[in-house]
Scaffold this active site. Structure first.
Site, PDB file in Angstrom:
ATOM      1  N   HIS A 119      45.941  32.031  47.299  1.00 13.09           N
ATOM      2  CA  HIS A 119      47.260  32.110  47.932  1.00 13.09           C
ATOM      3  C   HIS A 119      47.759  30.753  48.421  1.00 13.09           C
ATOM      4  O   HIS A 119      48.942  30.601  48.738  1.00 13.09           O
ATOM      5  CB  HIS A 119      47.263  33.145  49.075  1.00 13.09           C
ATOM      6  N   ASP A 149      41.041  36.083  45.730  1.00 14.35           N
ATOM      7  CA  ASP A 149      41.691  34.979  46.439  1.00 14.35           C
ATOM      8  C   ASP A 149      40.889  33.686  46.349  1.00 14.35           C
ATOM      9  O   ASP A 149      40.769  32.940  47.328  1.00 14.35           O
ATOM     10  CB  ASP A 149      41.933  35.344  47.905  1.00 14.35           C
ATOM     11  N   GLY A 226      46.895  27.238  57.812  1.00 16.58           N
ATOM     12  CA  GLY A 226      46.513  25.906  57.376  1.00 16.58           C
ATOM     13  C   GLY A 226      45.013  25.774  57.177  1.00 16.58           C
ATOM     14  O   GLY A 226      44.533  24.893  56.473  1.00 16.58           O
ATOM     15  N   SER A 228      43.358  28.108  55.698  1.00 14.79           N
ATOM     16  CA  SER A 228      43.058  28.837  54.474  1.00 14.79           C
ATOM     17  C   SER A 228      42.480  27.914  53.410  1.00 14.79           C
ATOM     18  O   SER A 228      43.035  26.859  53.112  1.00 14.79           O
ATOM     19  CB  SER A 228      44.331  29.500  53.929  1.00 14.79           C
ATOM     20  N   LEU A 283      35.337  50.220  34.245  1.00 11.32           N
ATOM     21  CA  LEU A 283      34.680  51.497  33.990  1.00 11.32           C
ATOM     22  C   LEU A 283      35.626  52.493  33.346  1.00 11.32           C
ATOM     23  O   LEU A 283      35.252  53.225  32.436  1.00 11.32           O
ATOM     24  CB  LEU A 283      34.122  52.053  35.305  1.00 11.32           C
ATOM     25  N   VAL A 285      37.871  54.735  35.285  1.00  8.57           N
ATOM     26  CA  VAL A 285      38.016  55.967  36.067  1.00  8.57           C
ATOM     27  C   VAL A 285      39.020  55.747  37.185  1.00  8.57           C
ATOM     28  O   VAL A 285      39.211  54.623  37.650  1.00  8.57           O
ATOM     29  CB  VAL A 285      36.669  56.424  36.678  1.00  8.57           C
TER      30      VAL A 285
END
Length: 487
Positions: A119, A149, A226, A228, A283, A285
């Site tokens: 992000h 992310d 900031g 992140s 898978l 499902v």
């Protein structure tokens, strides 16, 4: 002639001028080296400072910019408002530059590889990387994964100045324990190379709606906008997590921060560097709601058994090829126990496509197993739609049932986001009825009862009369789930 008054005045002046100026000094610190407790605290403080100094040399300050098109303030096209945007004309929109700030950390100094959050760099037209030695370079995205992310950026200039820099090592986040001391590094609010100190508050935090895959480390080390993409390091100086998000009502740190575990970061970053993308396991499902006591009893599960309940198996998928069916409850994938739908999603989604796995599941109260070769998660895993049929109306156990009809129930389909094209739809539920007690709602589409397909209300009536308990498979707003109805 000098008068007495004049003489005294001159004498006082001479006295004040002749006296030396008085200087006050604060008391000096006493020697406290004899206290063992204080010595321990000083050693801890010095150790934290040493770790901070080392790690700070690998932290990168990331600034991004992108050009977006937008209308002048207050200018709204009525056609776009009601029907969605059309192809824009050049004169209709203004171009505006948006900027953002974040952090990252160097993991390979030779190649200039930097790990950060998806992000932070998502949609960026330009990426500027300011290194801890003060030099600034342009970056390029090697790969990014929105589901976890995680992103990897590389410095474009191969001959960038490496003087004074270092790289960080990704540690084993599985060894992390609650209460472990950690440091969070980054650039909160654009304040470069900021460090906060705290503990691990929890591990394995899920259901946070931060990402679609993976669990998180929770810490009380201050994490702010900031931060992140910055590293969360342990007392060995190794990265155990990547700062990602906070829980806060104000937008600033409230002592509840979350970091992506280093083991997941390493797995995703390696694939991004090697292939530029993540080919995750599939898978095939759709999973139902979590299993409560009523569902467990209806599914004939052992007491206390949890798992991931299959609501629908998509045709032609690995699950279908392996013989899995709706109402199967998956309890183990290889050696990993599965106790919830999120655990199954994480376990399978974090495996590479093509992996062969042993799946253990309950069906009709019996533990079974099968081998599944995971496919690659498709870009659009929506199932094909079926054609409708038309029958009569009826009312049972406090609910009104009608055969789902594409034309007759068009308003229902639009309002409730119904994807099914066959089955029986609930148009009304009486309060205090058995249907209401089972959690059934208007707009639900009943697909099966005790594994038997439902095409008309009479099908449901027949099963209801012949069974002491009914396990209903239904669709609600595009999601498949189960309800247990008792007579």
């Amino acid at each position: 002639m000098i008068t007495t008054k004049r003489f005294l005045s001159l004498m006082l002046t001479w006295v004040f001028v002749s006296l030396p100026a008085y200087s006050y000094e604060l008391p000096r610190a006493k020697d406290i080296s004899g206290s063992r407790d204080l010595e321990y605290l000083q050693r801890i403080s010095n150790g934290v400072s040493e770790l901070s100094d080392r790690a700070a040399k690998a932290v990168v300050f990331i600034s991004v910019s992108k050009i977006v098109n937008q209308r002048p303030y207050g200018a709204i096209d009525p056609f776009d408002f009601f029907f969605g945007p059309r192809m824009p004309y050049p004169q209709q929109r203004n171009r505006k530059q948006q900027s953002g700030l974040g952090s990252g950390f160097m993991v390979d100094l030779d190649k200039g590889y930097i790990i950060t959050n998806n992000h932070v760099i998502e949609g960026a037209d330009e990426i500027s990387l300011k290194l801890s030695n003060g030099e600034t370079y342009t970056g390029k995205v090697l790969g990014s994964d929105k589901n976890t992310d995680v992103a990897v950026v590389q410095i474009k200039d191969e001959d960038f100045d490496r003087k004074g820099l270092t790289q960080l090592t990704l540690g084993n986040s599985e060894d992390l324990k609650v209460g472990s001391l950690v440091l969070a590094l980054g650039a909160p609010f654009g304040l470069e190379t900021s460090i906060s100190f705290g503990v691990v508050s929890a591990t394995g935090r899920g259901n946070l709606n931060i990402t679609s895959l993976g669990n998180f480390i929770q810490t009380d080390a201050a994490i702010n906008p900031g931060n992140s993409g910055g590293p969360l390091i342990d007392m060995n100086g190794q990265v155990v997590g990547m700062n990602t998000a906070i829980y806060s009502r104000s937008g600033a740190s409230a002592g509840i921060g979350f970091a992506v575990p280093s083991n997941l970061v390493a797995k995703i970053a390696t694939q991004l560097i090697t292939d530029g993308k993540v080919a995750r396991g599939y898978l095939g499902v759709q999973l139902s709601q979590e299993i409560d006591d009523d569902l467990a009893q209806a599914l004939e599960l052992p007491k206390g058994q949890k798992g991931a309940l299959i609501a629908r198996v998509e045709p032609g998928t690995p699950a279908a090829d392996a013989g899995l069916r709706d109402q199967d409850v998956i309890v183990k994938v290889n050696k990993t126990s599965i106790r919830s739908r999120d655990e199954l999603t994480n376990t399978v989604g974090l495996m590479p496509a093509g992996t062969k796995v042993k799946v253990q599941y309950y069906r009709d109260g019996k533990l079974r197993s099968t081998t599944v070769t995971l496919g690659e998660f498709p870009s659009n895993p929506m199932a094909s739609r079926r054609t409708p049929s038309k029958q009569s109306d009826d009312t049972f156990v406090g609910m009104n049932l009608e055969v789902l009809d594409l034309n007759r129930h068009r308003n229902w389909i639009d309002q409730y986001g119904i994807e099914s094209r066959s089955g029986i739809i609930i148009t009304d539920v009486s309060p205090d009825s058995k249907a209401a007690a089972a959690g059934l709602q208007p707009g639900d589409v009943l697909i099966k009862a005790n594994r038997q397909p439902l095409k008309k209300p009479q099908d449901f009536l027949k099963i209801y009369k012949s069974s002491s308990k009914i396990l209903i498979q239904l669709e609600r707003r595009g999601a498949y789930r189960f309800a247990s109805l008792r007579k």
